[in-house]
Design a protein around this motif. Structure first.
Motif, PDB file in Angstrom:
ATOM      1  N   VAL A 176     -29.362   9.789 -25.928  1.00  0.00           N
ATOM      2  CA  VAL A 176     -28.188   9.023 -26.421  1.00  0.00           C
ATOM      3  C   VAL A 176     -28.065   7.810 -25.418  1.00  0.00           C
ATOM      4  O   VAL A 176     -27.955   6.823 -25.833  1.00  0.00           O
ATOM      5  CB  VAL A 176     -27.283  10.029 -26.464  1.00  0.00           C
ATOM      6  N   ILE A 177     -28.080   8.264 -24.262  1.00  0.00           N
ATOM      7  CA  ILE A 177     -28.072   7.073 -23.018  1.00  0.00           C
ATOM      8  C   ILE A 177     -28.990   6.067 -23.097  1.00  0.00           C
ATOM      9  O   ILE A 177     -28.464   4.708 -23.053  1.00  0.00           O
ATOM     10  CB  ILE A 177     -27.943   7.618 -21.552  1.00  0.00           C
ATOM     11  N   ARG A 178     -30.153   6.244 -23.464  1.00  0.00           N
ATOM     12  CA  ARG A 178     -31.067   5.406 -23.524  1.00  0.00           C
ATOM     13  C   ARG A 178     -30.841   4.659 -24.885  1.00  0.00           C
ATOM     14  O   ARG A 178     -31.053   3.080 -24.786  1.00  0.00           O
ATOM     15  CB  ARG A 178     -32.523   5.837 -23.633  1.00  0.00           C
ATOM     16  N   MET A 179     -30.385   4.966 -25.837  1.00  0.00           N
ATOM     17  CA  MET A 179     -30.223   4.302 -27.109  1.00  0.00           C
ATOM     18  C   MET A 179     -29.043   3.521 -27.270  1.00  0.00           C
ATOM     19  O   MET A 179     -29.379   2.414 -27.937  1.00  0.00           O
ATOM     20  CB  MET A 179     -30.391   5.578 -28.191  1.00  0.00           C
ATOM     21  N   GLU A 227     -25.956   1.864 -18.552  1.00  0.00           N
ATOM     22  CA  GLU A 227     -26.002   3.087 -18.682  1.00  0.00           C
ATOM     23  C   GLU A 227     -24.800   3.648 -17.441  1.00  0.00           C
ATOM     24  O   GLU A 227     -24.535   4.743 -17.935  1.00  0.00           O
ATOM     25  CB  GLU A 227     -27.589   3.564 -17.832  1.00  0.00           C
ATOM     26  N   ARG A 228     -24.628   3.049 -16.502  1.00  0.00           N
ATOM     27  CA  ARG A 228     -23.652   3.530 -15.668  1.00  0.00           C
ATOM     28  C   ARG A 228     -22.193   3.899 -16.422  1.00  0.00           C
ATOM     29  O   ARG A 228     -21.416   4.364 -15.857  1.00  0.00           O
ATOM     30  CB  ARG A 228     -23.529   2.411 -14.256  1.00  0.00           C
ATOM     31  N   MET A 229     -21.981   2.854 -17.255  1.00  0.00           N
ATOM     32  CA  MET A 229     -20.661   2.820 -18.021  1.00  0.00           C
ATOM     33  C   MET A 229     -20.792   4.221 -19.070  1.00  0.00           C
ATOM     34  O   MET A 229     -19.620   4.492 -19.546  1.00  0.00           O
ATOM     35  CB  MET A 229     -20.471   1.766 -18.805  1.00  0.00           C
ATOM     36  N   GLN A 230     -21.725   4.749 -19.284  1.00  0.00           N
ATOM     37  CA  GLN A 230     -21.922   5.972 -20.200  1.00  0.00           C
ATOM     38  C   GLN A 230     -21.871   7.403 -19.381  1.00  0.00           C
ATOM     39  O   GLN A 230     -21.840   8.295 -19.946  1.00  0.00           O
ATOM     40  CB  GLN A 230     -23.255   5.978 -20.768  1.00  0.00           C
ATOM     41  N   LEU A 231     -21.667   7.118 -18.015  1.00  0.00           N
ATOM     42  CA  LEU A 231     -21.879   8.439 -17.071  1.00  0.00           C
ATOM     43  C   LEU A 231     -20.573   8.289 -16.311  1.00  0.00           C
ATOM     44  O   LEU A 231     -19.692   7.569 -16.017  1.00  0.00           O
ATOM     45  CB  LEU A 231     -23.039   8.270 -16.244  1.00  0.00           C
ATOM     46  N   ILE A 232     -20.008   9.779 -16.084  1.00  0.00           N
ATOM     47  CA  ILE A 232     -19.065   9.978 -15.177  1.00  0.00           C
ATOM     48  C   ILE A 232     -19.634  10.260 -13.890  1.00  0.00           C
ATOM     49  O   ILE A 232     -20.312  11.209 -13.536  1.00  0.00           O
ATOM     50  CB  ILE A 232     -17.859  11.014 -15.799  1.00  0.00           C
ATOM     51  N   GLY A 233     -19.260   9.369 -12.807  1.00  0.00           N
ATOM     52  CA  GLY A 233     -19.872   9.299 -11.607  1.00  0.00           C
ATOM     53  C   GLY A 233     -21.098   8.638 -11.484  1.00  0.00           C
ATOM     54  O   GLY A 233     -21.242   7.566 -12.178  1.00  0.00           O
ATOM     55  N   SER A 234     -22.064   9.081 -10.530  1.00  0.00           N
ATOM     56  CA  SER A 234     -23.122   8.102 -10.068  1.00  0.00           C
ATOM     57  C   SER A 234     -24.431   8.516 -10.839  1.00  0.00           C
ATOM     58  O   SER A 234     -24.605   9.647 -11.359  1.00  0.00           O
ATOM     59  CB  SER A 234     -23.370   8.461  -8.442  1.00  0.00           C
ATOM     60  N   THR A 235     -25.253   7.426 -11.136  1.00  0.00           N
ATOM     61  CA  THR A 235     -26.522   7.995 -11.720  1.00  0.00           C
ATOM     62  C   THR A 235     -27.399   8.692 -10.766  1.00  0.00           C
ATOM     63  O   THR A 235     -28.538   9.175 -11.112  1.00  0.00           O
ATOM     64  CB  THR A 235     -27.282   6.664 -12.171  1.00  0.00           C
ATOM     65  N   LEU A 236     -27.121   8.595  -9.649  1.00  0.00           N
ATOM     66  CA  LEU A 236     -27.959   9.387  -8.336  1.00  0.00           C
ATOM     67  C   LEU A 236     -27.658  10.735  -8.395  1.00  0.00           C
ATOM     68  O   LEU A 236     -28.201  11.437  -7.659  1.00  0.00           O
ATOM     69  CB  LEU A 236     -27.631   8.532  -7.202  1.00  0.00           C
ATOM     70  N   SER A 237     -26.619  11.260  -8.949  1.00  0.00           N
ATOM     71  CA  SER A 237     -26.266  12.622  -9.053  1.00  0.00           C
ATOM     72  C   SER A 237     -26.949  13.289  -9.611  1.00  0.00           C
ATOM     73  O   SER A 237     -27.490  13.111 -10.685  1.00  0.00           O
ATOM     74  CB  SER A 237     -24.691  12.743  -9.630  1.00  0.00           C
ATOM     75  N   THR A 238     -27.238  14.686  -9.036  1.00  0.00           N
ATOM     76  CA  THR A 238     -28.072  15.770  -9.882  1.00  0.00           C
ATOM     77  C   THR A 238     -27.480  16.442 -10.869  1.00  0.00           C
ATOM     78  O   THR A 238     -28.376  16.844 -11.902  1.00  0.00           O
ATOM     79  CB  THR A 238     -28.460  16.735  -8.831  1.00  0.00           C
ATOM     80  N   VAL A 276     -25.312  15.204 -13.843  1.00  0.00           N
ATOM     81  CA  VAL A 276     -24.949  13.913 -14.663  1.00  0.00           C
ATOM     82  C   VAL A 276     -24.050  14.482 -15.906  1.00  0.00           C
ATOM     83  O   VAL A 276     -24.506  15.363 -16.576  1.00  0.00           O
ATOM     84  CB  VAL A 276     -25.907  12.884 -15.093  1.00  0.00           C
ATOM     85  N   THR A 277     -22.874  13.769 -15.864  1.00  0.00           N
ATOM     86  CA  THR A 277     -21.857  14.210 -17.290  1.00  0.00           C
ATOM     87  C   THR A 277     -21.521  12.968 -17.845  1.00  0.00           C
ATOM     88  O   THR A 277     -21.297  12.013 -17.168  1.00  0.00           O
ATOM     89  CB  THR A 277     -20.502  14.602 -16.380  1.00  0.00           C
ATOM     90  N   PRO A 278     -21.764  12.814 -19.312  1.00  0.00           N
ATOM     91  CA  PRO A 278     -21.687  11.720 -19.969  1.00  0.00           C
ATOM     92  C   PRO A 278     -20.392  11.479 -20.051  1.00  0.00           C
ATOM     93  O   PRO A 278     -19.587  12.537 -20.366  1.00  0.00           O
ATOM     94  CB  PRO A 278     -22.372  12.138 -21.434  1.00  0.00           C
ATOM     95  N   ALA A 279     -19.780  10.295 -20.304  1.00  0.00           N
ATOM     96  CA  ALA A 279     -18.477   9.807 -20.351  1.00  0.00           C
ATOM     97  C   ALA A 279     -18.180  10.082 -21.722  1.00  0.00           C
ATOM     98  O   ALA A 279     -18.999  10.046 -22.777  1.00  0.00           O
ATOM     99  CB  ALA A 279     -18.222   8.482 -19.828  1.00  0.00           C
TER     100      ALA A 279
END
Length: 1527
Positions: free
Chosen positions: A258-261, A266-277, A279-282
């Motif tokens: 979903v994030i790719r599509m 991408e960073r606006m679709q996540l809660i927190g950092s994209t580097l985190s192990t 990842v929680t979608p916003a």
């Protein structure tokens, strides 16, 4: 019937006909020949007739066998309950007879054949599926069979042959008779399936052993499937191949797709950092443009102190530009939340909208927001979204209440500016309109839902406030003169205006006035004091929950709160002068504002978690008195009569109770959390600044201007000459590993020649050195010496400086923190599996030297392992740290830009792509794959859109930061316009200019060249751009442009803000994608020393005493070595006192001595690091406590308390030293204190014992035994007749005040300690025991209930706070809270409250019985109403849902239990009227004790005679929400 042969019923086997031998032989051979085939084969009439006679004889015998006997018929009638025609029934034939194949079978055996004749294979399958179904085996009773089917059943060749001699009418008559007999037989069989010969019990056993016949259906399905039919292919999913963790690591989950599509960064679709192990979608929350103005004001108020100072204060520098600042913030929020532009895009391409531009004065420009402000606005806008959702929810709740509250609409609603205010107002509405809320939300109509079975009514959770509110006491509360909101408004207006509300004082004093509200029945009447107390509780609760007062108390705590620290008994001994927590051990009244920028408060919280200190947050007396006085003044009356004074005293008690119970705890809790968040954010920002200094620097500047510097990296590893080789690695200008080699040393001629040849052939720009020991400095010296020698030789030979090998090559140390992480990483193993760890370390050094940004970006999640700031890094939560570090990388990567074509072909360089604006690891992955399918090379930026590589939003965000370098051929932009532009290179694609500003850039270039559009009409649109970029006079020509006038003209024409954009275009036309980062920063001497030895300025400084090893001894000096490898020098004058004539007379080689550092020598250019020491006794004896001591916070330190505690500890220590040591001859006795005993037992087995002296005096002993690892129980043993000499043990040892008595220590250990240890062992080995913390146990129970919502669960766990106790933790159902009951281990039993259980199973039974009894009592007695005042039975909710074993109002000891009932035990008698009932044996006090909600209130009387004393307990029991659990 006439003509029908008589049937003789007989079981005599002698009458059976003889078997045909030939037929018997054929049966043995495994087949039965068909009659028709036989006739054709034999062809003999004689043989045929003989066979017919034989068949007739066998049929008559079968009919005789099938006839039922009289006993069988009697049994049949008895079982069926109906009259059976004895002339028509015959014996049921066995199943094996009916299943015999071939035409020789009878009609009864062809029931399956009918199913096969139906022409449907599924019917046959159904017979197999229901092979064990009794109802399907035979027709049901009363079923009418089809005549045609019956005819087919009776159509048997034997019968036809038998009827050959009869007339047609006789044959038809006999056929109808057989049909009637068959119908009667089937009806009888269908009525009772047991008549098949197997009863129901036998069928059940068969089912249990052999199953239902469907276990091997798969085999039948495979047999029935046509061979030419292809099996359906199973669609493989990732979950079928990979583990879930591997799927998440590879970013292959549905959320990742979903994030790719989505066309959102991408960073606006996540809660927190994209580097985190993790990842929680916003949550997808669309933001409306209608809310931009409100959001802008909300965010601007919280932006920063700088903006508050410069724009909001009347004397601020830019106060007149406050509206423009708010407009700039509005634009930023619109770009972020509505347009979905990331911060780098806004800062670079939309900066004109966040800056001040005055067309009347274009030279005056003010930068409202910088890049850090934009990141701050992004975080605040996310918080505003959450705030706005809660605000809408609150408004919806208020609308559903269908009330009109003037206080809410006029006073509360305008002040809803924070999440806390919304929470307070929601709670206030729930308190005020709870009954209304129930009426509106719980209303159901009879035709809306299906009828449900009536359930027993369970008690509702009601507080003491709700109970009082429904009684006549609420009328008494009204007579206090003012409503709670009126008091709040008066208090907040003090000092600003006059009071708006004035209390009306009753005519009578409070006690007399309260008597009018007592019950007329003297037996039920409460005392006036109790009534006034209840009325005060009502008003104080409303005051404590008033949103405006809570808002005010938070503001005062934020402004004036102080922190005071008190060490616990554990901390008093553990925190000494060298402990890190010593800094705040006795902190006193330090303002919270002074702790915002330091890690001190986070260290305080860590110390509190270790139970070393107690934290007190308070308001200073001044602000507290001011706030309390405002409340008092807003509530009290101004009259002076005695009655008014008495009422004012009651009002003062109300204010005090509201403060102590509600307002102050709310303020303390909030400021604690607020301070923690602020400090964490501050420290995360501090780490980000430190990281930015390392990342934001260019690589080593190449000498010949190539892409990257050519680097030789060298390392000696740990520097052991016997084990470690010297490793060289060469990286070329493209960042590729070209050569690596190893040599044992650089002293042999062969090895030096190899090194010189490497330098000569590769011509590096720099040689970088790194290592893991101080011996690396020797390597550096050797390399520099060799290069200097070779340089001198070439110069003497006349080699030019620019010739190969002619110029000098610098040798430098570089940061190796990234290289250390890289050498053992999975990435290194994948890229260079054949290299040694030291060689991989050298690769990391070389890469860092070429491009530090790329090397840091490749770390990914390992960024958290960087040593950014040892003091604070461990205190910042990982998610916050990663988010801050990622933003630094995003800023730097977008400042530099990324070559998209190289990113596609170079996996190492590809690590930069996820940090490009708009992208992330998932979108970058997709982009690389799409470009690779298009050939792996892009010509211009238009291909991003035309080739469907990016969606619109992603293209707008990323286009300006993805460069497409122009080759010599691509720079020829003078192509005709008739050529497809997608195949033509554009010089603007190699600049930071965004495609939406291309026309503006072309216009500027044309103006600079004084060209009109007609002059290059037939050329590429960017022809003029290439011309200006190649022009030698481009600086002069571009400087001649008046950009201010150009910007004003654009603004006046189209309202376009482009002033900053024009400057950016000019800079790019002059120097496209110029690297504006600082030059490569070299290490300082301290940084090199720390890298090689791990020594810091704190561990190696003048005045510290260190231990050194003597390595060489000379006459005048001694050479030593520290543990870190640093060399030390001791001159003879500092060696001893008096000064020896020779150092050899004082020390020897290999000796370890102590020395004080008196001088540090750090000469980085000569690679020398050493210390000068003094080992004189006068210097060493002085100690270094002043240097090693942790400095205290002197300004806020309570020196007096520290001195008192220090003196107390010294006195205690002296007492211990002066105390006579006991000498007891027992193997378990030791002269230990408690900590020593625990340390000794830590290595022993569970159940081991230490007997030791007691600090309580000579007539006491202490017994410590190991309950579990890290858990020890200390037992006090009293010796009434103790030996005063303390040499022996008394003959009477008492435990627990005489409950247990023993004659000697052996008896005590065996019968008490070991008995408890066995019970502990039994309980810990039980299947219901679980290890783990309380949170882990609670999570386990909740997860179990989530997976099994219809079940209940309980388990046992160790009570770490009370050694020798267990916790019985249970969860009755999904709607219940997790509860904990205490279990105490005693030598004779387990005690669940007062219930004894001699074994673990009985303990489980006692728990189940007790819980079931409580639930039954709750269900039967809860929720009723008392006769007085129509109020509900007062039931108080357990504060915080505490478990019954921890100060719960519910006292389980009162529950009857057969396990605890002993002889003479009786139920507790009801308490006298007006007093609280008490219950013997209750370990947690009487009802109402230790309940925070009841502090200071007298207990309710026992109630009317119809209500038992246990009645209040019933209403307090929580509602389980489900039927009785089944444990």
């Amino acid at each position: 019937m006439a003509g029908e042969p008589t049937t003789i019923l007989s079981d005599d086997s002698s009458e059976e006909p003889e078997e045909d031998e030939e037929e018997e032989r054929r049966v043995r051979e495994g087949f039965i020949v068909d009659e028709d085939d036989e006739d054709e084969e034999e062809g003999s009439d004689e043989e045929s007739s003989r066979r017919k006679r034989r068949r007739k004889r066998r049929r008559r015998t079968r009919e005789e066998d099938e006839a039922l006997e009289e006993d069988d018929l009697d049994l049949l009638e008895e079982n069926t309950g109906r009259k059976v025609d004895r002339q028509r029934l015959t014996r049921l034939r066995r199943a094996r007879d009916s299943e015999s194949p071939g035409p020789a079978s009878t009609g009864k055996g062809r029931v399956p054949a009918r199913a096969l004749d139906s022409g449907d294979e599924s019917d046959h399958r159904r017979d197999v599926d229901h092979i064990w179904d009794e109802d399907d085996r035979l027709p049901a009773a009363g079923d009418r069979l089809d005549d045609e089917d019956v005819d087919m059943d009776d159509f048997i060749d034997d019968d036809m042959e038998e009827d050959e001699g009869l007339a047609e009418e006789e044959r038809e008559e006999r056929r109808r008779e057989r049909k009637r007999v068959e119908r009667e037989r089937n009806r009888a069989l269908g009525a009772r399936p047991e008549l098949t010969g197997i009863d129901a019990t036998a069928w059940d056993e068969i089912h249990e052993v052999f199953g239902d016949g469907t276990d091997y259906d798969w085999a039948l399905e495979e047999d029935e499937q046509p061979l030419d039919e292809e099996l359906p292919k199973h669609d493989l999913k990732y979950a079928d191949v990979f583990e879930p963790s591997e799927i998440r690591a590879r970013m292959l989950t549905d959320d990742d797709d979903v994030i790719r599509m989505l066309d959102i960064p991408e960073r606006m679709q996540l809660i927190g950092s994209t580097l985190s192990t993790s990842v929680t979608p916003a949550v997808d929350t669309s933001f409306s443009a209608e809310n931009l103005d409100d959001a802008a004001h909300w965010v601007t108020l919280r932006l920063s102190e700088r903006h508050e100072k410069d724009y909001f204060r009347p004397d601020g520098q830019f106060h007149q530009l406050l509206p423009q600042l708010i407009a700039a913030v509005r634009h930023a929020i619109e770009f972020l939340l509505i347009e979905h532009y990331e911060v780098p895009y806004i800062y670079v391409h939309k900066r004109d909208y966040i800056s001040h531009f005055d067309p009347q004065n274009p030279g005056f420009r003010v930068e409202f927001l910088d890049r850090d402000d934009l990141w701050r606005i992004y975080s605040l806008s996310q918080k505003y979204q959450a705030f706005y959702q809660r605000l809408n929810s609150l408004h919806a709740v208020y609308a559903r209440l269908q009330v009109s509250d003037q206080y809410f609409e006029d006073k509360l609603r305008p002040e809803l500016d924070s999440v806390e205010a919304i929470a307070d107002t929601t709670e206030w509405l729930g308190m005020k309109y709870k009954s209304k809320k129930k009426d509106n939300f719980d209303l159901e109509f009879y035709d809306d839902v299906e009828a449900e079975p009536r359930k027993r009514k369970l008690p509702s959770r009601i507080s003491g406030y709700e109970v009082i509110k429904k009684t006549i006491i609420s009328k008494l509360a009204d007579d206090f003169g003012l409503k709670s909101h009126e008091i709040a408004l008066n208090a907040l207006s003090i000092g600003k205006s006059t009071k708006d509300f004035f209390p009306e004082d009753p005519d009578l004093p409070p006690l007399v006035h309260a008597e009018a509200f007592a019950d007329p029945n003297n037996e039920k009447a409460e005392a006036p004091e109790y009534l006034l107390q209840q009325a005060r509780l009502l008003i104080s609760t409303e005051l404590g929950k008033d949103p405006l007062l809570r808002r005010e108390i938070r503001a005062r705590f934020k402004e004036d709160a102080t922190v005071t620290i008190t060490p616990t008994e554990k901390g008093l001994n553990k925190i000494d002068e060298h402990h890190p927590y010593h800094n705040f051990k006795y902190l006193k009244t330090k303002p919270v504002k002074a702790m915002l920028d330091t890690p001190q408060f986070l260290n305080i919280l860590a110390a509190e978690a270790e139970h070393l200190i107690t934290v007190h947050i308070d308001l200073p007396p001044g602000p507290l008195h001011e706030f309390q006085s405002a409340l008092m003044e807003g509530f009290t009356s101004d009259s002076f009569s005695d009655t008014v004074k008495a009422w004012n005293e009651q009002r003062a008690l109300v204010v005090k109770e509201a403060l102590e119970k509600y307002l102050l705890p709310i303020g303390i809790k909030w400021v604690r959390e607020w301070l923690r968040e602020e400090v964490e954010d501050s420290l995360a920002k501090r780490c980000a600044l430190s990281f930015q200094q390392r990342v934001n620097m260019a690589g080593w500047k190449p000498y010949y201007g190539q892409t990257f510097a050519r680097v030789i990296a060298v390392s000696w590893g740990k520097g052991d000459p016997l084990k470690d080789a010297i490793t060289f690695v060469y990286m070329d200008e493209n960042g590729h590993l070209r050569e690596h080699l190893k040599v044992d040393n650089l002293t042999d001629t062969e090895n030096t020649d190899i090194f010189k040849d490497l330098v000569k052939r590769r011509e590096p720009d720099v040689i970088v050195i790194g290592g893991l020991s101080i011996n690396t400095t020797k390597l550096s010296k050797d390399i520099k010496s060799l290069l200097m020698t070779e340089q001198t030789r070439l110069a003497m030979n006349g080699t030019p400086f620019d010739a190969p090998g002619g110029r000098s090559v610098p040798v430098q140390y570089v940061y190796d923190e990234v290289a250390r992480l890289y050498q053992n990483s999975a990435r290194a193993a994948e890229e260079f599996s054949a290299l040694s760890p030291v060689a991989k370390y050298c690769v990391g050094l070389a890469r860092f030297t070429q491009n530090p940004l790329n090397e840091y970006a490749a770390l990914g999640h390992d960024l958290v392992a960087l040593t950014l700031d040892d003091e604070v890094r461990q205190l910042v939560p990982e998610e916050k740290l990663l988010l801050s570090l990622e933003r630094v990388l995003v800023n730097t990567v977008n400042d530099v830009g990324v070559d998209i074509n190289r990113a596609v072909t170079d996996p190492y360089y590809q690590h930069l792509l996820p940090f490009v604006c708009g992208l992330g690891p998932r979108k970058a992955q997709v982009i690389v794959q799409k470009i690779a399918t298009l050939g792996g090379n892009l010509i211009n930026r238009n291909q991003f859109v035309h080739g469907r590589i990016m969606t619109t939003k992603i293209f707008l965000n990323a286009a300006g930061f993805l460069r497409i370098p122009q080759t010599a051929e691509m720079k020829e932009a003078s192509k005709g316009r008739n050529v497809d532009e997608s195949e033509i290179a554009d010089p603007l694609d190699d600049t930071r200019i965004h495609p939406e500003d291309y026309e503006l850039a072309r216009k500027m270039a044309a103006d600079a060249l004084d060209l009109d559009e007609e002059d290059f009409h037939d050329e590429h649109p960017s022809y003029v751009v290439s011309q200006i970029m190649q022009s030698p006079e481009k600086v002069r020509r571009l400087d001649e442009l008046n950009l201010d006038d150009f910007a004003v003209n654009m603004y006046e024409t189209n309202q376009d803000l482009k002033r900053h954009t024009l400057n950016a275009i000019r800079a790019e036309l002059l120097d496209p994608f110029a690297d504006r980062r600082p030059e490569f920063r070299l290490q300082t001497a301290w940084e090199v020393l720390t890298m090689l030895t791990s020594e810091t300025e704190r561990t190696l400084r003048v005045g510290l005493i260190v231990s050194v090893l003597v390595t060489r001894v000379k006459t005048n000096f001694v050479i030593t070595r520290l543990d870190s490898g640093v060399e030390g020098l001791i001159n003879t004058q500092y060696l001893a006192e008096p000064q020896p004539s020779s150092a050899e007379d004082v020390v020897k080689k290999g000796q370890t001595i102590a020395g004080v550092i008196i001088h540090l020598k750090m000469d980085l250019s000569n690679d020398e690091f050493s210390v000068e020491l003094s080992s004189r006794q006068s210097d060493v004896g002085a100690g270094d406590l002043a240097f090693r001591r942790v400095h205290i916070d002197e300004e806020w330190y309570d020196i007096n308390q520290a001195d008192r505690d220090k003196e107390l500890l010294l006195r205690k220590k002296r007492n211990e030293n002066n105390q006579t040591r006991r000498v007891i001859k027992h193997p378990n006795f030791h002269n230990f204190n408690s900590s020593q005993a625990e340390q000794y037992l830590s290595k022993q087995q569970r159940g081991d014992v230490v007997v030791r002296p007691s600090s309580k005096g000579p007539d006491h002993l202490a017994v410590t035994w190991k309950v579990d690892d890290g858990l020890y129980q200390h037992i006090d043993v009293v010796e009434p007749n103790a030996d005063l000499t303390q040499q022996t043990v008394g003959r009477q040892l008492i435990i627990e005040g005489g409950k247990y008595e023993f004659a000697d220590l052996d008896e005590l250990i065996v019968n008490h300690i070991q008995a408890m240890a066995r019970r502990v062992e039994d309980l810990m080995s039980h299947e219901k025991f679980r290890r783990g913390s309380d949170d882990e146990i609670h999570d386990y129970l909740r997860n179990f209930i989530l997976a099994n919502p219809n079940k209940s669960i309980y388990c046992f766990s160790l009570n770490r706070k009370k050694p020798g106790h267990f916790n019985l933790v249970f969860l009755a159902n999904k709607n219940s809270p997790v509860q904990t009951w205490p279990v105490r281990v005693t030598p004779e039993a387990y005690l669940l409250f007062d219930t004894g259980a001699p074994s673990v199973p009985e303990l489980c039974d006692a728990f189940k019985y007790r819980h079931t009894h409580i639930q039954n009592s709750t269900a039967l007695g809860g929720g009723g109403k008392t006769p007085y005042a129509g109020s509900r039975t007062p039931g108080y909710v357990t504060p915080g849902h505490r478990t019954p074993g921890r100060m719960s109002v519910r006292q389980p000891a009162r529950t009857p239990n057969p396990h605890s009932a002993g002889p003479g035990s009786a139920a507790p008698a009801p308490a006298p009227y007006g007093t609280a009932p008490t219950y013997p044996g209750t370990p947690y006090g009487a009802y109402g004790q230790n309940n925070p909600s009841l502090n200071g209130l007298p207990q309710r009387p026992a109630g009317p005679p119809s209500m038992t004393p246990q009645r209040p307990l019933v209403t307090d029991t929580p509602s389980w929400g489900n039927p009785r659990p089944s444990w």
